[in-house]
Design an enzyme around this catalytic site. Structure first.
Site, PDB file in Angstrom:
ATOM      1  N   ILE A   7       0.861  -1.184   0.000  1.00  0.00           N
ATOM      2  CA  ILE A   7       0.000   0.000   0.000  1.00  0.00           C
ATOM      3  C   ILE A   7       0.894   1.231   0.000  1.00  0.00           C
ATOM      4  CG2 ILE A   7      -1.819   1.271   1.244  1.00  0.00           C
ATOM      5  CD1 ILE A   7      -1.462  -2.120   2.424  1.00  0.00           C
ATOM      6  N   ASN A  87      -2.226   4.338  -3.684  1.00  0.00           N
ATOM      7  CA  ASN A  87      -3.025   5.324  -2.956  1.00  0.00           C
ATOM      8  C   ASN A  87      -2.287   6.650  -2.758  1.00  0.00           C
ATOM      9  OD1 ASN A  87      -4.997   6.232  -0.672  1.00  0.00           O
ATOM     10  ND2 ASN A  87      -2.984   6.139   0.319  1.00  0.00           N
ATOM     11  N   ARG A 121       4.734  -0.133 -12.763  1.00  0.00           N
ATOM     12  CA  ARG A 121       5.686  -0.744 -13.710  1.00  0.00           C
ATOM     13  C   ARG A 121       6.642  -1.703 -12.995  1.00  0.00           C
ATOM     14  NH1 ARG A 121       8.164  -3.247 -16.521  1.00  0.00           N
ATOM     15  NH2 ARG A 121       9.269  -2.800 -18.467  1.00  0.00           N
ATOM     16  N   TYR A 153      -5.048  19.158 -10.120  1.00  0.00           N
ATOM     17  CA  TYR A 153      -5.374  17.987  -9.289  1.00  0.00           C
ATOM     18  C   TYR A 153      -6.390  17.110 -10.022  1.00  0.00           C
ATOM     19  CZ  TYR A 153      -7.145  14.960  -5.646  1.00  0.00           C
ATOM     20  OH  TYR A 153      -7.535  13.839  -4.948  1.00  0.00           O
ATOM     21  N   LYS A 157      -6.190  13.126 -11.429  1.00  0.00           N
ATOM     22  CA  LYS A 157      -7.091  12.038 -11.027  1.00  0.00           C
ATOM     23  C   LYS A 157      -7.835  11.476 -12.238  1.00  0.00           C
ATOM     24  CE  LYS A 157      -5.843  11.507  -6.957  1.00  0.00           C
ATOM     25  NZ  LYS A 157      -5.407  10.210  -6.448  1.00  0.00           N
ATOM     26  N   VAL A 186     -13.496  12.965   1.665  1.00  0.00           N
ATOM     27  CA  VAL A 186     -13.099  12.071   2.763  1.00  0.00           C
ATOM     28  C   VAL A 186     -12.298  12.909   3.766  1.00  0.00           C
ATOM     29  CG1 VAL A 186     -11.999   9.863   3.350  1.00  0.00           C
ATOM     30  CG2 VAL A 186     -12.619  10.332   0.965  1.00  0.00           C
TER      31      VAL A 186
HETATM   32  P1  NDP Z   1      -3.659  11.930   3.351  1.00  0.00           P
HETATM   33  O1  NDP Z   1      -2.954  13.223   3.183  1.00  0.00           O
HETATM   34  O2  NDP Z   1      -4.248  11.621   4.684  1.00  0.00           O
HETATM   35  O3  NDP Z   1      -2.728  10.716   2.899  1.00  0.00           O
HETATM   36  C1  NDP Z   1      -1.901  10.812   1.760  1.00  0.00           C
HETATM   37  C2  NDP Z   1      -0.831   9.742   1.828  1.00  0.00           C
HETATM   38  O4  NDP Z   1      -0.024   9.834   0.650  1.00  0.00           O
HETATM   39  C3  NDP Z   1       0.085   9.906   3.018  1.00  0.00           C
HETATM   40  O5  NDP Z   1       0.330   8.641   3.587  1.00  0.00           O
HETATM   41  C4  NDP Z   1       1.369  10.461   2.424  1.00  0.00           C
HETATM   42  O6  NDP Z   1       2.488   9.986   3.176  1.00  0.00           O
HETATM   43  C5  NDP Z   1       1.340   9.812   1.043  1.00  0.00           C
HETATM   44  N1  NDP Z   1       2.168  10.515   0.068  1.00  0.00           N
HETATM   45  C6  NDP Z   1       2.036  11.776  -0.401  1.00  0.00           C
HETATM   46  N2  NDP Z   1       3.034  12.069  -1.242  1.00  0.00           N
HETATM   47  C7  NDP Z   1       3.823  10.953  -1.326  1.00  0.00           C
HETATM   48  C8  NDP Z   1       5.015  10.626  -2.012  1.00  0.00           C
HETATM   49  N3  NDP Z   1       5.603  11.498  -2.816  1.00  0.00           N
HETATM   50  N4  NDP Z   1       5.540   9.394  -1.854  1.00  0.00           N
HETATM   51  C9  NDP Z   1       4.951   8.500  -1.037  1.00  0.00           C
HETATM   52  N5  NDP Z   1       3.818   8.745  -0.350  1.00  0.00           N
HETATM   53  C10 NDP Z   1       3.270   9.964  -0.491  1.00  0.00           C
HETATM   54  O7  NDP Z   1      -4.819  11.950   2.237  1.00  0.00           O
HETATM   55  P2  NDP Z   1      -5.878  10.831   1.770  1.00  0.00           P
HETATM   56  O8  NDP Z   1      -5.808   9.619   2.572  1.00  0.00           O
HETATM   57  O9  NDP Z   1      -7.179  11.531   1.642  1.00  0.00           O
HETATM   58  O10 NDP Z   1      -5.345  10.577   0.283  1.00  0.00           O
HETATM   59  C11 NDP Z   1      -5.097   9.287  -0.239  1.00  0.00           C
HETATM   60  C12 NDP Z   1      -5.494   9.243  -1.704  1.00  0.00           C
HETATM   61  O11 NDP Z   1      -6.899   9.443  -1.807  1.00  0.00           O
HETATM   62  C13 NDP Z   1      -4.860  10.329  -2.571  1.00  0.00           C
HETATM   63  O12 NDP Z   1      -4.454   9.734  -3.792  1.00  0.00           O
HETATM   64  C14 NDP Z   1      -5.995  11.318  -2.799  1.00  0.00           C
HETATM   65  O13 NDP Z   1      -5.846  12.007  -4.015  1.00  0.00           O
HETATM   66  C15 NDP Z   1      -7.184  10.380  -2.818  1.00  0.00           C
HETATM   67  N6  NDP Z   1      -8.488  10.976  -2.554  1.00  0.00           N
HETATM   68  C16 NDP Z   1      -8.705  11.693  -1.395  1.00  0.00           C
HETATM   69  C17 NDP Z   1      -9.967  12.244  -1.173  1.00  0.00           C
HETATM   70  C18 NDP Z   1     -10.259  13.085   0.031  1.00  0.00           C
HETATM   71  O14 NDP Z   1     -11.264  13.841   0.018  1.00  0.00           O
HETATM   72  N7  NDP Z   1      -9.487  12.999   1.101  1.00  0.00           N
HETATM   73  C19 NDP Z   1     -11.064  12.041  -2.111  1.00  0.00           C
HETATM   74  C20 NDP Z   1     -10.717  11.264  -3.266  1.00  0.00           C
HETATM   75  C21 NDP Z   1      -9.483  10.743  -3.463  1.00  0.00           C
HETATM   76  P3  NDP Z   1       3.830  10.767   3.484  1.00  0.00           P
HETATM   77  O15 NDP Z   1       3.496  12.224   3.588  1.00  0.00           O
HETATM   78  O16 NDP Z   1       4.279  10.161   4.787  1.00  0.00           O
HETATM   79  O17 NDP Z   1       4.725  10.436   2.356  1.00  0.00           O
HETATM   80  C1  8X3 Z   2     -10.486  14.802  -3.372  1.00  0.00           C
HETATM   81  C2  8X3 Z   2     -11.886  15.237  -3.564  1.00  0.00           C
HETATM   82  O1  8X3 Z   2     -13.391  17.130  -4.281  1.00  0.00           O
HETATM   83  O2  8X3 Z   2     -11.554  17.686  -2.810  1.00  0.00           O
HETATM   84  O3  8X3 Z   2     -10.069  13.983  -4.421  1.00  0.00           O
HETATM   85  O4  8X3 Z   2     -11.155  17.186  -5.108  1.00  0.00           O
HETATM   86  S1  8X3 Z   2     -11.983  16.885  -3.968  1.00  0.00           S
END
Ligand code: NDP
Ligand code: 8X3
Length: 256
Positions: A7, A87, A121, A153, A157, A186
Site C-alpha cells: 500500500i 493510494n 511498472r 489535481y 485524477k 473524505v
Molecule cells: P492523506 O494526506 O491523509 O494521505 C496521503 C498519503 O499519501 C500519506 O500517507 C502520504 O504519506 C502519502 N504521500 C504523499 N506524497 C507521497 C510521495 N511522494 N511518496 C509517497 N507517499 C506519499 O490523504 P488521503 O488519505 O485523503 O489521500 C489518499 C489518496 O486518496 C490520494 O491519492 C488522494 O488524491 C485520494 N483521494 C482523497 C480524497 C479526500 O477527500 N481525502 C477524495 C478522493 C481521493 P507521506 O506524507 O508520509 O509520504
Molecule cells: C479529493 C476530492 O473534491 O476535494 O479527491 O477534489 S476533492
C-alpha cells in the site's frame, strides 16, 4: 500462507485504513510512505492486533530510481505481491490555473501520475509471471468532474481513471484485475496538505457536512479485492450522502 499487499501512502488517511483492513483479513502488508516514524508506529499496532507481518518502507513514489531499486530488491518472503494499492497522492493549492503555482503542479503530477506509474511498472512483471494479482488505484470524484481551482489535481485524477482503463486493456488475457476507487469528500489529512498545513482552513472544508471516513473507502477497496477472481470491480464512485457532485453539497444546494 499469508498473501502480500503493498500500500503506498500508508502513513495516513485512506492508505493507513486500507493497510488495517488488509491486515485484519490476514494479509502481510508492506506499508510505504515518506514518514518512516509513522509507518513504524502503524507496524507495531497492526502486528500486535492482527498477528500478521508488516514491512515499513520509506519511499517517495516520485523517486524513480528508489522505486526501481527497492521494489526489485524486496526481502525474501515479500517479493510476490498479490495486491498493490496505489493510494499515495495529494493536492497542493486551490488557485485558479492562471494564478497557479507551477511547483505545486509538478508535485501533483509527479506524485499522482508518475509515481503511480513507476510503482505499477515495477510490480507488474512479477504479477504477470504468476498470472495473478489485483491493482487498486485510488482516483477521485475529481477525476470525473472538475471545479474552480481544481484544474491540475482533477487532471491527475482523471489520468488515474484513464490509466486504470488502459491497463485493464493491456492485461486482457491475464488474470490480473485493475480496480479504480473514486471517492468524494473524505476527512483525512488531504485538506491540511492542500492548504500547506493550515488546519483551520482545512477543518472548514468538512464543517456542516458528514464526509466519508478513510475506513469507508478502505471497505470499498476490500470489497473489490475480496470478489471472486473472475469478478473485476472496474470503477466504484463512493460519495458522502450529503454530496452529489464535487460542487454540490448539503452546504450549498439551496443556491441552485
Ligand atoms: P492523506 O494526506 O491523509 O494521505 C496521503 C498519503 O499519501 C500519506 O500517507 C502520504 O504519506 C502519502 N504521500 C504523499 N506524497 C507521497 C510521495 N511522494 N511518496 C509517497 N507517499 C506519499 O490523504 P488521503 O488519505 O485523503 O489521500 C489518499 C489518496 O486518496 C490520494 O491519492 C488522494 O488524491 C485520494 N483521494 C482523497 C480524497 C479526500 O477527500 N481525502 C477524495 C478522493 C481521493 P507521506 O506524507 O508520509 O509520504
Ligand atoms: C479529493 C476530492 O473534491 O476535494 O479527491 O477534489 S476533492
Amino acid at each position: 500462507m499469508h498473501k502480500i499487499a503493498l500500500i503506498t501512502g500508508a502513513s495516513s488517511g485512506i492508505g493507513k485504513a486500507t493497510a488495517e483492513i488488509l491486515a485484519k483479513n490476514g494479509y502481510n502488508v508492506i506499508i510505504s510512505a515518506r514518514r518512516l516514524e509513522r509507518l513504524i508506529e502503524i507496524q507495531k499496532q497492526l502486528e500486535e492486533k492482527y498477528k500478521v507481518e508488516v514491512l515499513p518502507l520509506k519511499l517517495d513514489v516520485r523517486d524513480r530510481d528508489a522505486v526501481e531499486d527497492y521494489l526489485s530488491n524486496l526481502p525474501d518472503g515479500w517479493k510476490e505481491i498479490d495486491v498493490l494499492v496505489n493510494n499515495a497522492g495529494l493536492s497542493k493549492g486551490l488557485e485558479k490555473l492562471q494564478d497557479g503555482k507551477i511547483d505545486n503542479w509538478e508535485v501533483m503530477i509527479d506524485t499522482n501520475i508518475k509515481g503511480l506509474l513507476y510503482i505499477t511498472r515495477a510490480i507488474l512483471p512479477s504479477m504477470i509471471k504468476r498470472n495473478s494479482g489485483t491493482i487498486v488505484n485510488i482516483s477521485s470524484i475529481a477525476g470525473h468532474e472538475t471545479y474552480p481551482g481544481g484544474n491540475v489535481y482533477c487532471a491527475t485524477k482523471s489520468a488515474v481513471l484513464h490509466l486504470s482503463k488502459a491497463l485493464r486493456m493491456d492485461l486482457v488475457g491475464t488474470n490480473i484485475r485493475v480496480v479504480s476507487i473514486d471517492p468524494g469528500m473524505v476527512e483525512t489529512e488531504f485538506s491540511i496538505v492542500r492548504f500547506d498545513g493550515d488546519k483551520e482552513r482545512a477543518a472548514k472544508v468538512y464543517e456542516g457536512i458528514t464526509p466519508l471516513t478513510a475506513e469507508d473507502v478502505a471497505e470499498a477497496v476490500w470489497f473489490a479485492i475480496s470478489r471472486p477472481p473472475h469478478v473485476t470491480v472496474e470503477d466504484m464512485v463512493l460519495m458522502p450522502t450529503q454530496q452529489a457532485s464535487v460542487l454540490l453539497t448539503v452546504k450549498n444546494y439551496k443556491k441552485f
